[in-house]
Design a protein around this motif. Structure first.
Motif, PDB file in Angstrom:
ATOM      1  N   TYR A   1      68.536  33.903  53.937  1.00 55.25           N
ATOM      2  CA  TYR A   1      70.019  33.602  53.572  1.00 55.25           C
ATOM      3  C   TYR A   1      70.273  32.139  54.589  1.00 55.25           C
ATOM      4  N   PHE A   2      70.525  30.979  53.928  1.00 56.09           N
ATOM      5  CA  PHE A   2      70.778  29.930  54.917  1.00 56.09           C
ATOM      6  C   PHE A   2      72.039  29.744  55.438  1.00 56.09           C
ATOM      7  N   ALA A   3      72.397  29.560  56.659  1.00 52.52           N
ATOM      8  CA  ALA A   3      73.795  29.447  57.253  1.00 52.52           C
ATOM      9  C   ALA A   3      74.551  28.342  56.912  1.00 52.52           C
ATOM     10  N   ARG A   4      75.750  28.347  56.604  1.00 51.51           N
ATOM     11  CA  ARG A   4      76.584  27.157  56.386  1.00 51.51           C
ATOM     12  C   ARG A   4      77.672  27.145  57.254  1.00 51.51           C
ATOM     13  N   ALA A   5      77.762  26.023  58.110  1.00 50.20           N
ATOM     14  CA  ALA A   5      78.683  25.927  59.139  1.00 50.20           C
ATOM     15  C   ALA A   5      80.252  26.019  58.618  1.00 50.20           C
ATOM     16  N   GLU A   6      80.426  25.442  57.530  1.00 48.54           N
ATOM     17  CA  GLU A   6      81.968  25.330  57.143  1.00 48.54           C
ATOM     18  C   GLU A   6      82.499  26.384  56.631  1.00 48.54           C
ATOM     19  N   SER A   7      81.554  27.181  56.079  1.00 48.04           N
ATOM     20  CA  SER A   7      82.033  28.818  55.561  1.00 48.04           C
ATOM     21  C   SER A   7      81.237  29.917  56.103  1.00 48.04           C
ATOM     22  N   ARG A   8      81.009  29.762  57.480  1.00 50.33           N
ATOM     23  CA  ARG A   8      80.185  30.915  57.865  1.00 50.33           C
ATOM     24  C   ARG A   8      80.475  32.229  57.866  1.00 50.33           C
ATOM     25  N   LEU A   9      82.041  32.394  58.200  1.00 51.36           N
ATOM     26  CA  LEU A   9      82.419  33.480  58.284  1.00 51.36           C
ATOM     27  C   LEU A   9      82.492  34.364  56.965  1.00 51.36           C
TER      28      LEU A   9
ATOM     29  N   ALA B   1      72.855  28.853  45.073  1.00 44.09           N
ATOM     30  CA  ALA B   1      73.678  28.301  46.288  1.00 44.09           C
ATOM     31  C   ALA B   1      75.089  28.165  45.641  1.00 44.09           C
ATOM     32  N   MET B   2      75.978  28.369  46.725  1.00 41.76           N
ATOM     33  CA  MET B   2      77.309  28.526  46.211  1.00 41.76           C
ATOM     34  C   MET B   2      78.002  27.083  46.164  1.00 41.76           C
ATOM     35  N   ALA B   3      78.256  26.727  45.231  1.00 49.22           N
ATOM     36  CA  ALA B   3      79.022  25.402  44.776  1.00 49.22           C
ATOM     37  C   ALA B   3      80.545  25.302  44.268  1.00 49.22           C
ATOM     38  N   GLY B   4      81.118  24.469  44.370  1.00 50.85           N
ATOM     39  CA  GLY B   4      82.441  24.048  43.966  1.00 50.85           C
ATOM     40  C   GLY B   4      82.323  23.845  42.533  1.00 50.85           C
ATOM     41  N   SER B   5      83.394  24.239  41.659  1.00 51.28           N
ATOM     42  CA  SER B   5      83.335  24.222  40.291  1.00 51.28           C
ATOM     43  C   SER B   5      84.351  23.207  39.792  1.00 51.28           C
ATOM     44  N   ARG B   6      84.859  22.373  40.858  1.00 55.29           N
ATOM     45  CA  ARG B   6      85.834  21.441  40.592  1.00 55.29           C
ATOM     46  C   ARG B   6      87.055  21.604  39.727  1.00 55.29           C
ATOM     47  N   TYR B   7      87.173  22.872  39.766  1.00 52.42           N
ATOM     48  CA  TYR B   7      88.578  23.154  39.057  1.00 52.42           C
ATOM     49  C   TYR B   7      89.308  24.182  39.903  1.00 52.42           C
ATOM     50  N   LYS B   8      90.531  23.889  40.194  1.00 51.36           N
ATOM     51  CA  LYS B   8      91.475  24.695  41.234  1.00 51.36           C
ATOM     52  C   LYS B   8      90.501  25.065  42.485  1.00 51.36           C
ATOM     53  N   ASN B   9      90.397  26.336  42.802  1.00 52.29           N
ATOM     54  CA  ASN B   9      89.609  26.643  43.959  1.00 52.29           C
ATOM     55  C   ASN B   9      88.409  27.701  43.600  1.00 52.29           C
ATOM     56  N   LEU B  10      87.994  27.372  42.173  1.00 55.55           N
ATOM     57  CA  LEU B  10      86.866  28.147  41.710  1.00 55.55           C
ATOM     58  C   LEU B  10      85.619  27.674  42.378  1.00 55.55           C
TER      59      LEU B  10
ATOM     60  N   PHE C   1      72.930  47.003  48.284  1.00 59.44           N
ATOM     61  CA  PHE C   1      71.612  46.982  47.721  1.00 59.44           C
ATOM     62  C   PHE C   1      70.633  47.469  48.966  1.00 59.44           C
ATOM     63  N   GLY C   2      71.205  47.423  50.231  1.00 61.49           N
ATOM     64  CA  GLY C   2      70.150  47.774  51.426  1.00 61.49           C
ATOM     65  C   GLY C   2      69.159  46.815  51.358  1.00 61.49           C
ATOM     66  N   CYS C   3      69.209  45.526  50.941  1.00 58.96           N
ATOM     67  CA  CYS C   3      68.246  44.585  50.941  1.00 58.96           C
ATOM     68  C   CYS C   3      68.034  43.974  52.521  1.00 58.96           C
ATOM     69  N   ARG C   4      66.601  43.429  52.633  1.00 61.87           N
ATOM     70  CA  ARG C   4      66.559  42.868  53.799  1.00 61.87           C
ATOM     71  C   ARG C   4      66.718  41.442  53.926  1.00 61.87           C
ATOM     72  N   ILE C   5      67.687  40.846  54.843  1.00 55.53           N
ATOM     73  CA  ILE C   5      68.211  39.668  54.816  1.00 55.53           C
ATOM     74  C   ILE C   5      68.004  39.038  56.209  1.00 55.53           C
ATOM     75  N   HIS C   6      67.363  37.652  55.801  1.00 55.18           N
ATOM     76  CA  HIS C   6      66.942  36.862  57.041  1.00 55.18           C
ATOM     77  C   HIS C   6      67.631  35.796  56.923  1.00 55.18           C
ATOM     78  N   LEU C   7      68.223  35.392  58.084  1.00 61.90           N
ATOM     79  CA  LEU C   7      69.264  34.414  58.382  1.00 61.90           C
ATOM     80  C   LEU C   7      68.338  33.091  58.848  1.00 61.90           C
ATOM     81  N   TYR C   8      68.653  31.855  58.251  1.00 61.84           N
ATOM     82  CA  TYR C   8      67.841  30.603  58.710  1.00 61.84           C
ATOM     83  C   TYR C   8      69.079  29.742  59.271  1.00 61.84           C
ATOM     84  N   CYS C   9      68.823  29.350  60.265  1.00 64.36           N
ATOM     85  CA  CYS C   9      69.885  28.598  60.836  1.00 64.36           C
ATOM     86  C   CYS C   9      69.582  27.116  61.222  1.00 64.36           C
ATOM     87  N   ASN C  10      70.725  26.187  61.211  1.00 65.95           N
ATOM     88  CA  ASN C  10      70.429  24.762  61.377  1.00 65.95           C
ATOM     89  C   ASN C  10      70.409  24.580  62.883  1.00 65.95           C
TER      90      ASN C  10
END
Length: 497
Positions: free
Chosen positions: A10-18, A173-182, A31-40
Motif C-alpha cells: 500500500y503506497f502512501a498518498r499525502a493528500e488523502s493519507r487519513l 489506484a484510487m482515481a477521480g471519476s471526473r463526475y461530481k465527487n465520484l 480480510f486479515g491481510c498483511r499490509i506493507h506501507l511504502y512511504c515517500n
C-alpha cells in the motif's frame, strides 16, 4: 478468511493519507491481510509510525529515495549501465519512459510547461546518475515485493507499477471519476478500468434510458476554479509568495528533506508573480468569448496542465500539445476555427510567447480563461483532446471527440476517434465540420457511459483534498466494497505501455 490478496503493498498518498489509513483499517478487519506501507520519504515514515493506525500495518518503510539516488554519481559507470540494460529488459521499457512521467527528471518531456518550478534534482541529475537512481529503486521493489510475497499493489508509484507489470502483481489506484465527487479504482498507471466498458455494454444491451447528465464540471475542478479567480490580485500574489518563502525557511530550520531536495525556492516563490503577470498578458491576448463565436463554427481544444499525471502518465505515447494544435489547425476546413482555452492553473508556466505562437495560426483563437469548458464543448462542432475531461463532457453534450491519448476512459465509445496516425485527422475533422453525426445518438451514448461510470465508482461525499478529515465511514465502506469488486473481477487487465 475470504478470497482476497493476502499480502498488500500500500503506497502512501499525502493528500488523502487519513482516508487511506481508514481504508487500511477496514481491509485489515475484513480480510486479515498483511499490509506493507511504502512511504515517500523518511518524514512520511515518521508520521505513520506515530499514528495509532500503525498497529494495522505489518511494515512501514521509505520507498521515496529516487530523487536523491538520481543525483548520486555511481562509482563504476560501466557496471551501472550494464545493470540498467538488464533492468530495462526486465521491465520491458527504457528508463526514459519512466523519466517522461517524472516532473523532476523529465522536464524535457513537458515542452509546454517550461516555467514549471525546477528542483534540486532536475538541476543536478545527469544521464548516468539517473540510471543509477532507477537501478537502486527498481532493484528495491523487485527484492521487497518478492520478500513480502506481495500479491496486490495499491496506489503504487510509476517505478513500482512497472515492477508489478514485470512480475504479474495486480495494480489498483484510487482515481477521480471526473463526475461530481465520484472516484474509482484504476487497473494500471494510465488510469484505465475495463469495468466501465463492460457495464456500458450491459446497459446498452438492456436498452436502459440513461439517467445521468452533466450540469457542471466535477467538484474538485469547481473548487480549484473558484480559488483561482478569487486570487488574481497583486495582493494575493504577494501573500502567496510570502507564505511560500516562510515555508521554505521553516523547512530549512527544521531540516526537512523538501527544504533541501525539493523545488528550488526561487522558482516557487516567484511563480505567483509570474502567474499574476501572465494572467494580465493573456487577458489582453484572449478576449474571445463564446458569445463572440455564436455564428462562427469551431472545434474546441482545451489545453492541459503540464507536467501532470493527466498528460504524462495517462498519455505516455502522445505528450505534445503544440503538435496536436498544429495538426488540427492544418486539417481544419475553410471557415472553421480551432478555439483553444488555457487551463487556469497553468498560467505562468508556459514557455515565452507561447500564446503568441499559437495565434500565428490564422484559424486559431484563444478563448477567455473564464469561459466554462463544459459550455465550450456544448457550443462546439466537436472537440480535440489528449486526455482531458472535455472528452467526457463532449460526448454527454452530443459532440464527437478526436482523442490523441490512447488510454482515455471514454475511448471505446463510437463517437470517439482515437488518433494513432496523423492521416486520421482530416477525415475525422471533415465529418465533424460537416455535422455528419447524430448529436442525439452521441448524447445518449455519452450519458449511458456516465451511468456506467457512476455504477463502477464510489462516492467520496464531502471529501475535499484541502481538509484531510472531510469524509465519513460510509465513504470508506463504499471505497472498500468497490476495491473488492475490482480485485475479484475476472476481466483481463489492460495491456501496459
Amino acid at each position: 478468511m475470504s478470497e482476497f490478496p493476502g499480502s498488500i503493498a500500500y503506497f502512501a498518498r499525502a493528500e488523502s493519507r487519513l482516508f487511506h489509513l481508514s481504508v487500511i483499517k477496514e481491509l485489515k478487519a475484513k480480510f486479515g491481510c498483511r499490509i506493507h506501507l511504502y512511504c515517500n520519504g523518511v518524514e512520511q515514515v515518521a508520521f505513520y509510525r506515530k499514528r495509532p493506525e500503525s498497529e494495522f500495518l505489518d511494515s512501514i518503510e521509505d520507498a521515496g529515495f529516487l530523487l536523491q539516488a538520481a543525483t548520486e554519481q555511481p562509482g563504476d559507470p560501466a557496471e551501472t549501465l550494464k545493470t540498467a540494460a538488464r533492468l530495462e529488459e526486465k521491465i520491458g521499457r527504457p528508463y526514459s519512459r519512466l523519466t517522461s512521467a517524472n516532473r523532476h527528471l523529465g522536464r524535457g518531456f513537458s515542452p509546454a510547461g517550461f516555467y514549471h518550478p525546477r528542483s534540486f534534482t532536475s538541476k543536478n541529475a545527469t544521464p548516468l546518475s539517473i540510471a543509477n537512481g532507477y537501478n537502486k529503486v527498481l532493484s528495491f521493489f523487485f527484492d521487497s515485493f518478492e520478500a513480502k510475497q506481495i500479491d496486490l499493489a495499491i496506489n503504487p508509484y510509476k517505478e513500482a507499477a512497472v515492477v508489478c507489470n514485470a512480475v504479474g502483481i495486480p495494480y489498483r489506484a484510487m482515481a477521480g471519476s471526473r463526475y461530481k465527487n465520484l472516484h474509482y479504482w484504476a487497473w494500471n498507471e494510465h488510469y484505465e478500468n475495463p469495468m466501465f466498458a463492460e457495464r456500458y455494454a450491459e446497459l446498452k444491451r438492456l436498452g436502459t434510458t440513461p439517467e445521468l447528465d452533466l450540469q457542471r464540471p466535477y467538484d474538485a475542478h469547481m473548487a480549484n476554479r473558484t480559488d483561482f479567480f478569487k486570487q488574481r490580485s497583486l495582493t494575493s500574489a504577494i501573500k502567496k509568495s510570502g507564505y511560500r518563502a516562510a515555508q521554505f525557511a521553516y523547512w530549512k530550520i527544521r531540516g526537512y528533506e523538501k527544504g533541501r531536495k525539493g523545488y528550488l525556492p526561487q522558482d516557487v516563490v516567484s511563480l505567483p508573480f509570474r502567474s499574476y503577470r501572465e494572467f494580465k498578458r493573456l487577458s489582453q491576448l484572449s478576449k474571445t468569448t463564446l458569445a463572440d463565436l455564436k455564428d462562427q463554427p469551431f472545434v474546441f481544444f482545451p489545453l492541459h496542465i503540464e507536467p501532470e499525471a493527466a498528460l504524462q502518465i495517462i498519455s505516455p505515447e502522445y505528450l505534445y500539445q503544440q503538435a496536436a494544435i498544429t495538426s488540427l489547425a492544418r486539417e481544419l476546413p475553410a471557415g472553421v476555427v480551432l478555439a483553444v482555452k488555457e487551463a487556469f492553473n497553468m498560467i505562468g508556466r508556459r514557455p515565452p510567447r507561447f500564446y503568441e505562437q499559437l495565434l500565428e495560426h490564422k484559424n486559431v483563437v484563444i478563448l477567455r480563461t473564464d469561459q466554462m469548458g463544459l459550455d465550450c464543448s456544448r457550443q462546439s462542432l466537436g472537440i480535440g483532446t489528449i486526455s482531458g475531461t472535455a472528452g467526457l463532457e463532449a460526448t454527454v453534450s452530443g459532440r464527437p471527440v478526436l482523442s490523441f491519448g490512447r488510454h482515455n476512459m471514454y475511448n471505446f465509445l463510437d463517437s470517439v476517434t482515437v488518433i494513432t496516425d496523423e492521416t486520421q485527422i482530416y477525415p475525422a475533422l471533415k465529418s465533424i465540420c460537416a455535422r455528419d453525426y447524430d448529436s442525439e445518438a452521441i448524447r445518449t451514448e455519452g450519458r449511458r457511459f456516465l451511468d456506467a461510470l457512476a455504477a463502477e465508482s464510489f462516492d467520496m461525499g464531502r471529501f475535499d483534498y484541502r481538509d484531510m478529515n472531510s469524509y465519513d465511514q460510509e465513504n470508506v465502506d463504499s471505497c472498500v466494497e468497490k476495491l473488492v469488486e475490482s480485485v475479484r473481477s475476472k476481466l483481463p487487465a489492460p495491456p501496459p505501455y
